[in-house]
Design a protein around this motif. Structure first.
Motif, PDB file in Angstrom:
ATOM      1  N   ASN A   1       0.816  -1.222   0.000  1.00 25.69           N
ATOM      2  CA  ASN A   1       0.000   0.000   0.000  1.00 25.69           C
ATOM      3  C   ASN A   1       0.852   1.275   0.000  1.00 25.69           C
ATOM      4  OD1 ASN A   1       0.623  -0.870   2.658  1.00 25.69           O
ATOM      5  ND2 ASN A   1      -0.874   0.543   3.499  1.00 25.69           N
ATOM      6  N   PHE A   2       2.155   1.164   0.234  1.00 24.68           N
ATOM      7  CA  PHE A   2       3.066   2.307   0.155  1.00 24.68           C
ATOM      8  C   PHE A   2       3.794   2.374  -1.194  1.00 24.68           C
ATOM      9  CE2 PHE A   2       2.633   2.126   4.736  1.00 24.68           C
ATOM     10  CZ  PHE A   2       2.675   3.463   5.105  1.00 24.68           C
ATOM     11  N   TRP A   3       3.627   1.365  -2.041  1.00 23.99           N
ATOM     12  CA  TRP A   3       4.425   1.266  -3.261  1.00 23.99           C
ATOM     13  C   TRP A   3       4.226   2.466  -4.188  1.00 23.99           C
ATOM     14  CZ3 TRP A   3       4.022   1.031  -8.539  1.00 23.99           C
ATOM     15  CH2 TRP A   3       5.176   0.632  -9.230  1.00 23.99           C
ATOM     16  N   ASN A   4       3.005   2.894  -4.418  1.00 23.81           N
ATOM     17  CA  ASN A   4       2.752   4.027  -5.324  1.00 23.81           C
ATOM     18  C   ASN A   4       3.448   5.292  -4.824  1.00 23.81           C
ATOM     19  OD1 ASN A   4       1.210   2.455  -7.021  1.00 23.81           O
ATOM     20  ND2 ASN A   4      -0.745   3.340  -6.422  1.00 23.81           N
ATOM     21  N   ALA A   5       3.263   5.619  -3.558  1.00 24.01           N
ATOM     22  CA  ALA A   5       3.894   6.820  -2.997  1.00 24.01           C
ATOM     23  C   ALA A   5       5.412   6.700  -3.047  1.00 24.01           C
ATOM     24  CB  ALA A   5       3.424   7.050  -1.565  1.00 24.01           C
ATOM     25  N   ALA A   6       5.922   5.534  -2.722  1.00 21.27           N
ATOM     26  CA  ALA A   6       7.369   5.322  -2.743  1.00 21.27           C
ATOM     27  C   ALA A   6       7.916   5.473  -4.159  1.00 21.27           C
ATOM     28  CB  ALA A   6       7.706   3.937  -2.181  1.00 21.27           C
ATOM     29  N   THR A   7       7.234   4.920  -5.121  1.00 23.55           N
ATOM     30  CA  THR A   7       7.701   4.972  -6.506  1.00 23.55           C
ATOM     31  C   THR A   7       7.634   6.384  -7.069  1.00 23.55           C
ATOM     32  OG1 THR A   7       7.184   2.658  -6.879  1.00 23.55           O
ATOM     33  CG2 THR A   7       7.284   4.066  -8.828  1.00 23.55           C
ATOM     34  N   LEU A   8       6.537   7.077  -6.829  1.00 19.91           N
ATOM     35  CA  LEU A   8       6.440   8.460  -7.301  1.00 19.91           C
ATOM     36  C   LEU A   8       7.501   9.345  -6.634  1.00 19.91           C
ATOM     37  CD1 LEU A   8       2.591   9.028  -7.570  1.00 19.91           C
ATOM     38  CD2 LEU A   8       4.264   8.909  -9.428  1.00 19.91           C
ATOM     39  N   SER A   9       7.686   9.181  -5.326  1.00 21.07           N
ATOM     40  CA  SER A   9       8.693   9.993  -4.641  1.00 21.07           C
ATOM     41  C   SER A   9      10.088   9.655  -5.151  1.00 21.07           C
ATOM     42  CB  SER A   9       8.615   9.811  -3.123  1.00 21.07           C
ATOM     43  OG  SER A   9       9.094   8.538  -2.726  1.00 21.07           O
ATOM     44  N   ASN A  10      10.324   8.398  -5.475  1.00 17.73           N
ATOM     45  CA  ASN A  10      11.616   7.985  -6.006  1.00 17.73           C
ATOM     46  C   ASN A  10      11.875   8.635  -7.364  1.00 17.73           C
ATOM     47  OD1 ASN A  10      13.123   5.468  -7.676  1.00 17.73           O
ATOM     48  ND2 ASN A  10      14.005   6.039  -5.702  1.00 17.73           N
ATOM     49  N   GLY A  11      10.873   8.627  -8.220  1.00 17.09           N
ATOM     50  CA  GLY A  11      11.016   9.264  -9.525  1.00 17.09           C
ATOM     51  C   GLY A  11      11.253  10.761  -9.407  1.00 17.09           C
ATOM     52  N   LEU A  12      10.521  11.411  -8.528  1.00 17.24           N
ATOM     53  CA  LEU A  12      10.694  12.851  -8.337  1.00 17.24           C
ATOM     54  C   LEU A  12      12.043  13.173  -7.698  1.00 17.24           C
ATOM     55  CD1 LEU A  12       7.088  13.744  -7.177  1.00 17.24           C
ATOM     56  CD2 LEU A  12       8.191  14.425  -9.320  1.00 17.24           C
ATOM     57  N   PHE A  13      12.446  12.394  -6.711  1.00 16.06           N
ATOM     58  CA  PHE A  13      13.720  12.602  -6.030  1.00 16.06           C
ATOM     59  C   PHE A  13      14.878  12.486  -7.013  1.00 16.06           C
ATOM     60  CE2 PHE A  13      17.441  10.981  -3.772  1.00 16.06           C
ATOM     61  CZ  PHE A  13      17.484  11.730  -2.612  1.00 16.06           C
ATOM     62  N   MET A  14      14.937  11.381  -7.733  1.00 12.92           N
ATOM     63  CA  MET A  14      16.052  11.146  -8.655  1.00 12.92           C
ATOM     64  C   MET A  14      16.024  12.135  -9.825  1.00 12.92           C
ATOM     65  SD  MET A  14      17.968   8.882  -7.452  1.00 12.92           S
ATOM     66  CE  MET A  14      17.982   7.613  -6.209  1.00 12.92           C
ATOM     67  N   SER A  15      14.848  12.378 -10.378  1.00 14.15           N
ATOM     68  CA  SER A  15      14.742  13.321 -11.497  1.00 14.15           C
ATOM     69  C   SER A  15      15.067  14.738 -11.059  1.00 14.15           C
ATOM     70  CB  SER A  15      13.336  13.282 -12.092  1.00 14.15           C
ATOM     71  OG  SER A  15      13.065  12.010 -12.608  1.00 14.15           O
ATOM     72  N   GLY A  16      14.630  15.097  -9.865  1.00 10.63           N
ATOM     73  CA  GLY A  16      14.919  16.435  -9.350  1.00 10.63           C
ATOM     74  C   GLY A  16      16.404  16.670  -9.169  1.00 10.63           C
ATOM     75  N   ILE A  17      17.102  15.688  -8.613  1.00  6.24           N
ATOM     76  CA  ILE A  17      18.548  15.829  -8.455  1.00  6.24           C
ATOM     77  C   ILE A  17      19.214  15.890  -9.827  1.00  6.24           C
ATOM     78  CG2 ILE A  17      20.648  14.698  -7.629  1.00  6.24           C
ATOM     79  CD1 ILE A  17      19.036  13.636  -5.280  1.00  6.24           C
ATOM     80  N   ALA A  18      18.790  15.030 -10.747  1.00  3.38           N
ATOM     81  CA  ALA A  18      19.386  15.026 -12.089  1.00  3.38           C
ATOM     82  C   ALA A  18      19.154  16.362 -12.798  1.00  3.38           C
ATOM     83  CB  ALA A  18      18.814  13.870 -12.913  1.00  3.38           C
ATOM     84  N   LEU A  19      17.952  16.910 -12.700  1.00  3.41           N
ATOM     85  CA  LEU A  19      17.674  18.194 -13.341  1.00  3.41           C
ATOM     86  C   LEU A  19      18.486  19.326 -12.709  1.00  3.41           C
ATOM     87  CD1 LEU A  19      13.838  17.908 -13.963  1.00  3.41           C
ATOM     88  CD2 LEU A  19      15.666  17.871 -15.669  1.00  3.41           C
ATOM     89  N   GLY A  20      18.666  19.267 -11.401  1.00  8.17           N
ATOM     90  CA  GLY A  20      19.505  20.259 -10.739  1.00  8.17           C
ATOM     91  C   GLY A  20      20.951  20.178 -11.210  1.00  8.17           C
ATOM     92  N   ARG A  21      21.454  18.965 -11.371  1.00 11.49           N
ATOM     93  CA  ARG A  21      22.829  18.797 -11.871  1.00 11.49           C
ATOM     94  C   ARG A  21      22.940  19.261 -13.321  1.00 11.49           C
ATOM     95  NH1 ARG A  21      25.258  16.377  -7.660  1.00 11.49           N
ATOM     96  NH2 ARG A  21      24.324  14.537  -6.728  1.00 11.49           N
ATOM     97  N   LEU A  22      21.914  18.998 -14.124  1.00 10.18           N
ATOM     98  CA  LEU A  22      21.914  19.448 -15.515  1.00 10.18           C
ATOM     99  C   LEU A  22      21.909  20.974 -15.584  1.00 10.18           C
ATOM    100  CD1 LEU A  22      21.846  18.430 -18.452  1.00 10.18           C
ATOM    101  CD2 LEU A  22      19.345  18.495 -18.291  1.00 10.18           C
ATOM    102  N   LEU A  23      21.095  21.602 -14.762  1.00 11.04           N
ATOM    103  CA  LEU A  23      21.074  23.056 -14.692  1.00 11.04           C
ATOM    104  C   LEU A  23      22.446  23.598 -14.301  1.00 11.04           C
ATOM    105  CD1 LEU A  23      19.397  25.690 -14.760  1.00 11.04           C
ATOM    106  CD2 LEU A  23      18.895  25.281 -12.337  1.00 11.04           C
ATOM    107  N   SER A  24      23.065  22.984 -13.310  1.00 12.00           N
ATOM    108  CA  SER A  24      24.399  23.400 -12.885  1.00 12.00           C
ATOM    109  C   SER A  24      25.426  23.227 -13.998  1.00 12.00           C
ATOM    110  CB  SER A  24      24.830  22.599 -11.648  1.00 12.00           C
ATOM    111  OG  SER A  24      26.124  22.986 -11.244  1.00 12.00           O
ATOM    112  N   LEU A  25      25.291  22.165 -14.775  1.00 12.40           N
ATOM    113  CA  LEU A  25      26.209  21.945 -15.895  1.00 12.40           C
ATOM    114  C   LEU A  25      26.146  23.116 -16.873  1.00 12.40           C
ATOM    115  CD1 LEU A  25      28.171  20.069 -17.475  1.00 12.40           C
ATOM    116  CD2 LEU A  25      26.139  19.051 -18.525  1.00 12.40           C
TER     117      LEU A  25
END
Length: 128
Positions: free
Chosen positions: A69-93
């Motif tokens: 019952n936590f899988w959806n929230a965990a998966t969405l947060s995982n996608g946002l967490f990883m994508s957010g960090i990646a986009l921040g690094r891309l912006l910094s690049l």
């Protein structure tokens, strides 16, 4: 191992050690790998807050693995967490130029894990 949880397992295996790397003893560990020193209490506090954030998200991902019952929230947060960090690094690049190799290559891992999490979410929420 359940294929449905692969993105969460990989993320937990990477993010928990990274959390302790950033926050456990930042004045010792970080200068060994990066071109800066952690000398002020405020900077130590920032890195320990990052550690807490990383550990909190990891706990949610572990709950997503253990409790369906936590899988959806965990998966969405995982996608946002990883994508957010990646986009921040891309912006910094683009703004700051190429960072250290560790951060530069980390971008690719974070982007892949973010995309993989959203793929998993779409695959497993539409198949049930």
């Amino acid at each position: 191992m359940n294929q449905k949880n692969l993105h969460l397992l990989l993320s937990v295996a990477i993010v928990i050690p990274a959390a302790f790397f950033y926050g456990w003893n930042p004045e010792h560990f970080l200068p060994s790998f990066f071109d800066f020193e952690v000398k002020t209490t405020d900077l130590k506090s920032v890195f320990r807050a990052i550690m807490g954030l990383y550990l909190s998200f990891s706990l949610l991902w572990i709950l997503g693995i253990a409790k369906p019952n936590f899988w959806n929230a965990a998966t969405l947060s995982n996608g946002l967490f990883m994508s957010g960090i990646a986009l921040g690094r891309l912006l910094s690049l683009f703004i700051d130029g190429k960072s250290s190799d560790l951060f530069f290559y980390g971008f690719f891992g974070e982007a892949i894990l973010g995309i993989f999490a959203f793929y998993q979410y779409q695959k497993y929420t539409h198949s049930t």
